[in-house]
Design a protein around this motif. Structure first.
Motif, PDB file in Angstrom:
ATOM      1  N   LYS A  99       0.901  -1.247  -0.083  1.00 43.29           N
ATOM      2  CA  LYS A  99       0.028   0.046  -0.082  1.00 43.29           C
ATOM      3  C   LYS A  99       0.969   1.287  -0.161  1.00 43.29           C
ATOM      4  N   SER A 100       0.324   2.187  -0.632  1.00 50.24           N
ATOM      5  CA  SER A 100       1.314   3.637  -0.726  1.00 50.24           C
ATOM      6  C   SER A 100       0.476   4.670  -0.539  1.00 50.24           C
ATOM      7  N   PHE A 101       0.515   5.817  -1.397  1.00 51.38           N
ATOM      8  CA  PHE A 101      -0.109   7.164  -1.126  1.00 51.38           C
ATOM      9  C   PHE A 101      -1.762   6.907  -1.200  1.00 51.38           C
ATOM     10  N   ASN A 102      -2.115   6.137  -1.923  1.00 48.04           N
ATOM     11  CA  ASN A 102      -3.535   6.241  -2.261  1.00 48.04           C
ATOM     12  C   ASN A 102      -4.267   5.160  -0.825  1.00 48.04           C
ATOM     13  N   GLY A 135      -6.196   5.912   4.337  1.00 49.36           N
ATOM     14  CA  GLY A 135      -7.181   5.121   4.731  1.00 49.36           C
ATOM     15  C   GLY A 135      -7.011   4.231   5.810  1.00 49.36           C
ATOM     16  N   VAL A 136      -5.975   3.712   5.766  1.00 55.99           N
ATOM     17  CA  VAL A 136      -5.575   2.899   7.204  1.00 55.99           C
ATOM     18  C   VAL A 136      -5.479   3.683   8.331  1.00 55.99           C
ATOM     19  N   VAL A 137      -4.949   4.894   8.075  1.00 53.51           N
ATOM     20  CA  VAL A 137      -4.856   5.749   8.969  1.00 53.51           C
ATOM     21  C   VAL A 137      -6.078   6.111   9.687  1.00 53.51           C
ATOM     22  N   ARG A 138      -6.826   6.289   8.787  1.00 52.85           N
ATOM     23  CA  ARG A 138      -8.309   6.868   9.251  1.00 52.85           C
ATOM     24  C   ARG A 138      -9.060   5.652   9.862  1.00 52.85           C
ATOM     25  N   ILE A 150       4.012   7.657   6.971  1.00 53.22           N
ATOM     26  CA  ILE A 150       3.442   8.765   5.893  1.00 53.22           C
ATOM     27  C   ILE A 150       2.956   9.848   6.873  1.00 53.22           C
ATOM     28  N   TYR A 151       3.103  11.092   6.082  1.00 52.01           N
ATOM     29  CA  TYR A 151       2.806  12.182   6.598  1.00 52.01           C
ATOM     30  C   TYR A 151       2.232  13.359   5.777  1.00 52.01           C
ATOM     31  N   GLY A 205       1.172  17.720  -0.175  1.00 55.28           N
ATOM     32  CA  GLY A 205       0.982  16.358  -0.541  1.00 55.28           C
ATOM     33  C   GLY A 205       1.518  15.294   0.651  1.00 55.28           C
ATOM     34  N   TYR A 206       0.968  14.210   0.209  1.00 50.87           N
ATOM     35  CA  TYR A 206       1.669  13.134   1.098  1.00 50.87           C
ATOM     36  C   TYR A 206       2.989  12.896   0.743  1.00 50.87           C
ATOM     37  N   ALA A 207       3.897  12.651   1.886  1.00 53.43           N
ATOM     38  CA  ALA A 207       5.240  12.101   1.820  1.00 53.43           C
ATOM     39  C   ALA A 207       5.319  10.691   2.416  1.00 53.43           C
ATOM     40  N   ILE A 208       6.276   9.843   1.931  1.00 52.16           N
ATOM     41  CA  ILE A 208       6.408   8.483   2.435  1.00 52.16           C
ATOM     42  C   ILE A 208       7.768   8.394   2.776  1.00 52.16           C
ATOM     43  N   TRP A 209       8.029   7.788   3.642  1.00 54.64           N
ATOM     44  CA  TRP A 209       9.603   7.548   4.095  1.00 54.64           C
ATOM     45  C   TRP A 209       9.705   5.958   4.214  1.00 54.64           C
ATOM     46  N   SER A 210      10.592   5.252   3.858  1.00 57.46           N
ATOM     47  CA  SER A 210      10.609   3.813   3.983  1.00 57.46           C
ATOM     48  C   SER A 210      11.872   3.413   4.121  1.00 57.46           C
TER      49      SER A 210
END
Length: 115
Positions: free
Chosen positions: A21-24, A28-31, A57-58, A63-68
């Motif tokens: 799962k990524s930006f999209n 939804g998982v957070v919510r 994710i933040y 826009g959203y940024a993802i660090w992995s």
């Protein structure tokens, strides 16, 4: 290492997530799972079942940024708690990313020897 302002809170999901799962899908998982607001500017940390990959994710102003981070060997030491989401302080967060457990240090990667 990430530079994190003092006003930003860090929340750790207490169950493993499919990190394909990524930006999209992660907002939804957070919510739904963490009952948080992904647009709040706070950081939400997820890990996979084998604890070898972490995604953060933040919302970053526009826009959203993802660090992995994926480990070459060993696993992340995930702090456990009964609440979901679990709030991490900055020290716990950095220790988790470095693989440090209180009173113990786990080395995760060994450089190959040169011939």
């Amino acid at each position: 290492m990430l530079s994190i302002p003092g006003s930003v809170r860090i929340y750790l999901c207490q169950e493993a997530i499919d990190l394909r799962k990524s930006f999209n899908l992660l907002p939804g998982v957070v919510r739904q799972l963490m009952h948080g607001d992904p647009l709040s500017g706070h950081m939400f940390v997820f890990y996979n079942r084998t604890k070898t990959l972490i995604k953060i994710i933040y919302w970053d102003r526009d826009g959203y940024a993802i660090w992995s981070k994926r480990l070459a060997c060993e696993t992340f030491r995930i702090p456990r708690d009964m609440t979901n989401p679990r709030s991490l302080d900055l020290r716990e967060f950095h220790a988790m990313l470095l693989g440090i457990v209180p009173k113990r240090y786990f080395k995760r990667y060994k450089l190959p020897e040169k011939d």
